[in-house]
Design a protein around this motif. Structure first.
Motif, short mmCIF file in Angstrom:
data_model
loop_
_atom_site.label_atom_id
_atom_site.label_comp_id
_atom_site.label_asym_id
_atom_site.label_seq_id
_atom_site.Cartn_x
_atom_site.Cartn_y
_atom_site.Cartn_z
N ARG A 39 -3.76 1.76 -9.23
CA ARG A 39 -4.38 0.53 -8.64
C ARG A 39 -4.17 0.79 -7.46
NH1 ARG A 39 -6.74 -2.33 -12.67
NH2 ARG A 39 -5.92 -4.44 -12.23
N LYS A 40 -5.47 0.12 -6.99
CA LYS A 40 -5.55 0.01 -5.42
C LYS A 40 -5.42 -1.33 -4.97
CE LYS A 40 -7.63 4.15 -4.31
NZ LYS A 40 -8.79 4.88 -3.47
N SER B 184 2.25 1.88 -3.57
CA SER B 184 1.11 2.67 -4.33
C SER B 184 1.04 4.16 -3.90
CB SER B 184 -0.45 2.10 -4.09
OG SER B 184 -0.20 0.65 -4.66
N GLN B 185 1.06 4.57 -2.87
CA GLN B 185 0.94 5.88 -2.43
C GLN B 185 2.30 6.52 -2.77
OE1 GLN B 185 1.34 6.39 1.89
NE2 GLN B 185 0.12 8.12 1.69
N LEU C 6 0.76 -1.29 0.04
CA LEU C 6 0.15 0.10 -0.02
C LEU C 6 0.74 1.26 0.01
CD1 LEU C 6 -3.13 -1.00 2.58
CD2 LEU C 6 -3.13 -0.79 0.17
N LYS D 195 -7.77 -0.51 -1.26
CA LYS D 195 -7.33 0.18 0.03
C LYS D 195 -6.33 1.16 -0.56
CE LYS D 195 -9.14 -2.97 3.42
NZ LYS D 195 -10.35 -2.05 3.76
N SER D 196 -6.10 2.28 0.29
CA SER D 196 -5.09 3.12 0.30
C SER D 196 -4.52 3.82 1.59
CB SER D 196 -5.42 4.46 -0.90
OG SER D 196 -4.75 5.24 -0.75
N ASN E 168 1.84 7.26 -6.40
CA ASN E 168 1.38 8.61 -6.93
C ASN E 168 1.97 9.70 -6.63
OD1 ASN E 168 -1.31 7.44 -7.77
ND2 ASN E 168 -1.71 6.61 -5.68
#
Length: 180
Positions: free
Chosen positions: A168-169, A79-80, A76, A173-174, A83
């Motif tokens: 994509r999550k 992913s953050q 996670l 979730k994030s 971004n």
């Protein structure tokens, strides 16, 4: 096809609130994570980066141990981080974004805004909270540095082959607070 799991699930390591405090190979010796060996096994940061592009496609993830919970959190966080890299256009700005993201205040298990509450146990002991916060801070710094090394291509720009996974999550979730 099942999701990829951590090879460290069977390792005997300290665990706090469901997070396995696993060794990190390239870290500073004074850091809170145990020193990793430079052997044939990848550390948790390398596993996260190696499995990220496959695991991020899954909506479900079967937890097989505390190392998998650490892998989930770091996935996670990756992913953050991707971004944030979308905003950057040079290696220097990517490194700055990774540093800023790593030092931001983040919730721990037991906090109402922690996104993976169902997978982790609340931490009530202040010493354990401090130790976990220091460990995760070290993981966030190390992951940000290694991710930047992989994402920046030879021209000094972020690679589109990594950035295409930014939207994509993992498990829907994030780590970002709602509204971001």
């Amino acid at each position: 096809m099942p999701a990829y799991h951590s090879s460290h699930n069977k390792d005997e390591v300290k665990s706090i609130g469901g997070f396995a405090l696993l060794p990190i190979t390239k870290s500073k010796p004074s850091a809170p994570a145990p020193a990793g060996d430079d052997g044939e096994n990848d550390d948790i940061i390398e596993e996260t980066l190696k499995f990220f592009r496959a695991n991020v496609l899954f909506k479900n993830f079967e937890v097989k141990g505390d190392a998998d919970r650490t892998l989930m959190y770091l996935t996670l966080y990756t992913s953050q981080a991707l971004n944030r890299i979308l905003r950057a256009n040079s290696k220097d700005s990517v490194m700055k974004e990774m540093y800023q993201l790593a030092i931001e205040t983040f919730p721990l298990p037991g906090d109402p805004s922690f996104p993976l509450t169902g997978f982790f146990k609340p931490i009530t002991n202040k010493a354990d909270q401090d130790q976990l916060r220091q460990y995760l801070l070290q993981c966030r710094h190390e992951l940000g540095n290694r991710l930047a090394e992989r994402v920046i291509d030879a021209s000094g720009k972020p690679s589109k082959w990594w950035l295409c996974f930014a939207k994509r999550k993992f498990m829907g979730k994030s780590l970002d607070p709602p509204g971001r």
